[in-house]
Design a protein around this motif. Structure first.
Motif, PDB file in Angstrom:
ATOM      1  N   PHE A   1      -4.489  -0.726 -12.576  1.00 19.30           N
ATOM      2  CA  PHE A   1      -4.965  -0.196 -11.297  1.00 19.30           C
ATOM      3  C   PHE A   1      -4.064  -0.629 -10.147  1.00 19.30           C
ATOM      4  O   PHE A   1      -3.802   0.146  -9.228  1.00 19.30           O
ATOM      5  N   VAL A   2      -3.580  -1.878 -10.175  1.00 21.36           N
ATOM      6  CA  VAL A   2      -2.671  -2.338  -9.120  1.00 21.36           C
ATOM      7  C   VAL A   2      -1.409  -1.474  -9.100  1.00 21.36           C
ATOM      8  O   VAL A   2      -0.931  -1.052  -8.040  1.00 21.36           O
ATOM      9  N   THR A   3      -0.862  -1.209 -10.283  1.00 26.14           N
ATOM     10  CA  THR A   3       0.340  -0.379 -10.363  1.00 26.14           C
ATOM     11  C   THR A   3       0.104   0.992  -9.751  1.00 26.14           C
ATOM     12  O   THR A   3       0.899   1.487  -8.939  1.00 26.14           O
ATOM     13  N   GLN A   4      -0.994   1.628 -10.123  1.00 25.16           N
ATOM     14  CA  GLN A   4      -1.276   2.976  -9.624  1.00 25.16           C
ATOM     15  C   GLN A   4      -1.561   2.994  -8.123  1.00 25.16           C
ATOM     16  O   GLN A   4      -1.103   3.886  -7.405  1.00 25.16           O
ATOM     17  N   LEU A   5      -2.307   2.003  -7.639  1.00 24.70           N
ATOM     18  CA  LEU A   5      -2.647   1.986  -6.217  1.00 24.70           C
ATOM     19  C   LEU A   5      -1.430   1.654  -5.352  1.00 24.70           C
ATOM     20  O   LEU A   5      -1.270   2.214  -4.253  1.00 24.70           O
ATOM     21  N   ALA A   6      -0.569   0.756  -5.830  1.00 27.79           N
ATOM     22  CA  ALA A   6       0.649   0.449  -5.083  1.00 27.79           C
ATOM     23  C   ALA A   6       1.561   1.666  -5.022  1.00 27.79           C
ATOM     24  O   ALA A   6       2.182   1.955  -3.995  1.00 27.79           O
ATOM     25  N   LYS A   7       1.631   2.412  -6.126  1.00 31.06           N
ATOM     26  CA  LYS A   7       2.424   3.639  -6.138  1.00 31.06           C
ATOM     27  C   LYS A   7       1.808   4.675  -5.199  1.00 31.06           C
ATOM     28  O   LYS A   7       2.522   5.372  -4.459  1.00 31.06           O
ATOM     29  N   PHE A   8       0.492   4.783  -5.206  1.00 32.47           N
ATOM     30  CA  PHE A   8      -0.206   5.696  -4.300  1.00 32.47           C
ATOM     31  C   PHE A   8       0.089   5.356  -2.841  1.00 32.47           C
ATOM     32  O   PHE A   8       0.200   6.242  -1.985  1.00 32.47           O
ATOM     33  N   ALA A   9       0.247   4.049  -2.549  1.00 33.78           N
ATOM     34  CA  ALA A   9       0.550   3.614  -1.184  1.00 33.78           C
ATOM     35  C   ALA A   9       1.992   3.894  -0.785  1.00 33.78           C
ATOM     36  O   ALA A   9       2.351   3.705   0.381  1.00 33.78           O
ATOM     37  N   GLY A  10       2.820   4.314  -1.743  1.00 30.32           N
ATOM     38  CA  GLY A  10       4.191   4.661  -1.434  1.00 30.32           C
ATOM     39  C   GLY A  10       5.212   3.594  -1.736  1.00 30.32           C
ATOM     40  O   GLY A  10       6.377   3.694  -1.316  1.00 30.32           O
ATOM     41  N   ALA A  11       4.812   2.558  -2.470  1.00 28.20           N
ATOM     42  CA  ALA A  11       5.725   1.468  -2.778  1.00 28.20           C
ATOM     43  C   ALA A  11       6.580   1.777  -4.000  1.00 28.20           C
ATOM     44  O   ALA A  11       6.215   2.601  -4.846  1.00 28.20           O
TER      45      ALA A  11
END
Length: 309
Positions: free
Chosen positions: A160-170
């Motif tokens: 989930f951290v990976t997906q949410l960080a990617k969603f944030a544009g990182a």
């Protein structure tokens, strides 16, 4: 009416988990009774069962396991508003109890389950998803253009951290072993470092803005990760705290997630939109919960395991 539960009557190894027949509960005021579709396993429950957390989370024994719940509303208690019988719901139950056929839950802790995935799979979301959401957005303050290192991306929270960080544009760099690498790539990691092949610091091609540590570390391994964060960056750990040198200019914190239905509802929206996926590595019956605890303690679990009564 009786129901099956997975409970502990004492602290100890996985053999203390018993499968008991107990009376089916009745919802109190402000509660509903949920027919459980599934709960999910969280590694912290193994530590709780073993007595490692008794100073922080003393238990009234016997104690029914299961913090995550996904299921269908079966009965409604007095004054409980917002749901009707038959509604599909999920939630984090801080009093646990979801490792059972039925569980009572305060309506204030529940949200409507995602419509786009099987109900049982949604049991993997509350604890791990809330932890990831608060790590990424509240403590990590991840923003577009940043470089993020996710140490332990193959675990339930890590996905989930990976997906949410990617969603944030990182830009997301993730550590994972060979067993988890492909799943981590599917979740959006731009680079996957095999921590079993080389030290993370050797493989990393420059400093990161934020480090998320999601796994227990030895003191030398923790110390080796701290210099990978640039001055002004952040370290967020849900496992072993990582302390940067005092003059590094890095903010470090050890976090414990809180129950927040607004965050959980936001995660459900992302799942329904296809932005976030739930990685279910196994679905096991309630009678296998002890075996799942043993596999976790041996480091042999990837992603999330759901437990179906």
């Amino acid at each position: 009416m009786k129901m099956k539960t997975a409970r502990i009557h004492e602290y100890g190894d996985a053999s203390v988990i018993r499968y008991d027949d107990v009376p089916r509960p009745q919802p109190a005021s402000g509660e509903v009774l949920i027919s459980v579709a599934a709960t999910s396993f969280n590694p912290t429950e193994a530590a709780l069962r073993g007595g490692l957390l008794r100073a922080f989370f003393p238990l009234d024994l016997p104690y029914t396991l299961g913090w995550d719940v996904a299921g269908t509303v079966a009965e409604i208690g007095a004054g409980a508003e917002g749901f009707t019988v038959g509604d599909r719901v999920i939630g984090r139950l801080d009093s646990a109890g979801a490792a059972a056929e039925y569980v009572r839950a305060p309506v204030a802790t529940l949200v409507t389950a995602p419509a786009s995935i099987p109900l049982a799979n949604a049991a993997a979301l509350p604890v791990a998803g809330l932890t990831a959401w608060q790590a990424v957005f509240e403590h990590g303050k991840v923003a577009a253009g940043q470089r993020v290192l996710v140490n332990g991306a193959g675990g339930g929270v890590g996905g989930f951290v990976t997906q949410l960080a990617k969603f944030a544009g990182a830009e997301v760099i993730a550590t994972a072993g060979a067993r988890s690498a492909e799943a981590v790539r599917r979740q959006g990691a731009d680079q996957v470092i095999d921590y079993t092949a080389s030290p993370v610091g050797v493989a990393l091609d420059g400093p990161v803005d934020t480090l998320f540590n999601l796994v227990p570390l030895s003191p030398p391994d923790a110390a080796a990760l701290a210099p990978l964060v640039r001055p002004g960056g952040r370290i967020v750990s849900i496992a072993t705290p990582i302390e940067p040198p005092a003059d590094a200019g890095v903010t470090a914190m050890h976090m414990v997630a809180r129950n927040d239905v607004a965050h959980l509802a936001a995660l459900v929206e992302l799942i329904n939109a296809g932005v976030v996926a739930i990685d279910i590595s196994e679905s096991r019956p309630l009678a296998d919960l002890g075996a799942i605890h043993r596999l976790s303690e041996a480091g042999r679990i990837r992603g999330k395991v759901i437990i179906v009564p």
